[in-house]
Design an enzyme around this catalytic site. Structure first.
Site, PDB file in Angstrom:
ATOM      1  N   ALA A  15      -1.298   6.186  -6.360  1.00  0.00           N
ATOM      2  CA  ALA A  15      -1.985   7.179  -6.777  1.00  0.00           C
ATOM      3  C   ALA A  15      -3.208   7.430  -7.595  1.00  0.00           C
ATOM      4  CB  ALA A  15      -1.012   8.552  -7.165  1.00  0.00           C
ATOM      5  N   GLY A  17      -5.616   4.997  -7.402  1.00  0.00           N
ATOM      6  CA  GLY A  17      -6.601   4.437  -6.787  1.00  0.00           C
ATOM      7  C   GLY A  17      -7.948   5.324  -6.367  1.00  0.00           C
ATOM      8  N   ALA A  20      -7.189   7.449  -3.198  1.00  0.00           N
ATOM      9  CA  ALA A  20      -5.915   8.190  -3.640  1.00  0.00           C
ATOM     10  C   ALA A  20      -6.091   9.262  -4.625  1.00  0.00           C
ATOM     11  CB  ALA A  20      -4.987   7.293  -4.182  1.00  0.00           C
ATOM     12  N   LEU A  68       5.008  -2.220  -5.695  1.00  0.00           N
ATOM     13  CA  LEU A  68       4.820  -2.721  -4.383  1.00  0.00           C
ATOM     14  C   LEU A  68       5.712  -3.664  -4.014  1.00  0.00           C
ATOM     15  CD1 LEU A  68       0.868  -2.926  -3.525  1.00  0.00           C
ATOM     16  CD2 LEU A  68       2.634  -1.371  -2.471  1.00  0.00           C
ATOM     17  N   SER A  89      -2.422  -0.901  -1.836  1.00  0.00           N
ATOM     18  CA  SER A  89      -2.828  -2.195  -1.513  1.00  0.00           C
ATOM     19  C   SER A  89      -3.953  -2.907  -2.148  1.00  0.00           C
ATOM     20  CB  SER A  89      -3.112  -2.161   0.193  1.00  0.00           C
ATOM     21  OG  SER A  89      -3.059  -3.376   0.545  1.00  0.00           O
ATOM     22  N   TYR A 166      -8.451 -11.282   2.833  1.00  0.00           N
ATOM     23  CA  TYR A 166      -8.353  -9.757   2.553  1.00  0.00           C
ATOM     24  C   TYR A 166      -7.993  -8.976   4.181  1.00  0.00           C
ATOM     25  CZ  TYR A 166      -9.230  -4.910   2.064  1.00  0.00           C
ATOM     26  OH  TYR A 166      -8.902  -3.403   1.986  1.00  0.00           O
ATOM     27  N   LYS A 170      -4.614  -7.031   5.708  1.00  0.00           N
ATOM     28  CA  LYS A 170      -4.651  -5.701   5.940  1.00  0.00           C
ATOM     29  C   LYS A 170      -4.032  -5.679   7.395  1.00  0.00           C
ATOM     30  CE  LYS A 170      -5.730  -2.479   4.105  1.00  0.00           C
ATOM     31  NZ  LYS A 170      -4.921  -1.696   3.089  1.00  0.00           N
TER      32      LYS A 170
END
Length: 352
Positions: A15, A17, A20, A68, A89, A166, A170
């Site tokens: 949250a 981020g 976010a 995470l 992430s 990266y 994803k």
């Protein structure tokens, strides 16, 4: 268009981020109770901006500690929630150990959240923040896509642990999400796949990679020019809105490319000239591909393969599903860049 009720709480992972934060604001402004999952709720510097938003909104904000990589750590935060927004992430391209720093947090985190959701009776829908990086690795991949444009049907097949880890993280995380979602029937999964996110942050010290790129446009790094490195961009506020619609629109399904503009690094820089060109060394001209190819590996740690596949290569994506299925509208790129750059000036990023 029918919507889920906003009476039940919703969970936002990661949250604190960049994306976010705006999503939490949208939710609180709509009067929703938000369960904000963060690594350390006691870190005032990390959560103060969210508390400030909550204080001036009709919604309610509750913090929960979660990690995470910690099995089952989202269970308490998720209890009673109807919708789960999984935004947490890692987003960084400078890593020493991509398996440990990118792949594991992305895949294990996704697995932890989605498996917890399958055990939580209240959850109706999970929205995962994926990325266009799960669709492509390099701009040249657009040429190989049907009709020369990326669509939701396309999956990234060119990234690896060694090349663009990266993007690989994803891709693996989103594939894991769909695998878990298909093995259960408690909730529906919807994914949003943004391109590079730009625009102002709610947190005064954002860590997103896009701020590193824009910083170089104002600190002199790109004063001799910027490469025409093909990419897509989306304003963070438009992306937050897309999350809301993906969560609450009952008809929403599948993947959604969330990208407002097909562009390149030089064009992003040129969007700043009118307002900031006299005071800051923003890029005005193209850095020739051969120069980027020559110095990229030495100066920026950019591989020659990456330069070949992205510089002077047009990036194209089809965003029509986001407009049609989620009702997303995209603000002008110039607006996003100017507001992002102004915020960086105001917070002393360029030391002036």
């Amino acid at each position: 268009m029918t919507y889920f009720s906003t009476d039940a709480p919703v969970l936002v992972t990661g949250a604190t981020g960049y994306v976010a934060g705006w999503l939490v604001k949208e939710l609180l402004d709509a009067g929703i109770t938000v369960h904000a999952a963060v690594r350390d709720p006691d870190r005032k510097d990390k959560v103060a901006h969210l508390q400030e938003i909550a204080a001036g909104s009709p919604g309610t904000l509750r913090f929960f500690r979660a990690d995470l990589l910690e099995e089952g750590s989202y269970a308490e935060a998720m209890a009673g929630c109807a919708i789960v927004f999984h935004t947490a992430s890692p987003f960084t391209t400078s890593v020493k150990d991509p398996q440990r720093e990118l792949i594991e947090p992305a895949v294990k985190g996704t697995r932890s959240v989605l498996e917890t959701a399958a055990r939580t009776a209240s959850v109706k829908r999970v929205v995962v923040t994926s990325s266009c990086a799960a669709i492509y690795t390099d701009a040249i991949d657009c040429l190989k896509a049907p009709g020369g444009k990326l669509t939701e049907e396309v999956w990234n097949t060119t990234a690896s642990l060694e090349y663009q880890p990266y993007s690989y993280s994803k891709t693996l995380a989103e594939q894991e999400a769909w695998k878990i979602a298909r093995a259960q029937d408690r909730y529906e999964l919807v994914t949003v796949n943004p391109s590079l996110v730009i625009g102002p942050a709610l947190n005064a010290r954002p860590t997103s990679e896009s701020f590193n790129i824009v910083r170089q446009m104002g600190d002199g790094t790109m004063k001799r020019g910027a490469p025409k490195l093909g990419l897509g961009v989306v304003d963070v506020r438009d992306l937050a809105r897309a999350h809301m619609e993906a969560g609450f629109r009952k008809e929403a399904e599948g993947r959604h490319i969330i990208s407002g503009h097909d562009t390149n690094i030089l064009e992003l820089g040129k969007a700043l000239i009118e307002k900031y060109g006299e005071r800051y060394p923003v890029p005005r001209q193209s850095l020739p591909k051969w120069i980027v190819w020559l110095v990229g590996p030495i100066v920026g740690g950019i591989s020659r393969k990456f330069v070949t596949n992205n510089v002077d290569v047009k990036w194209r994506a089809d965003n029509s599903k986001s407009k049609r299925a989620l009702g997303v509208t995209y603000r002008p790129m110039k607006t996003s860049m100017e507001e992002m750059f102004q915020q960086m000036i105001d917070t002393g990023v360029f030391g002036k």
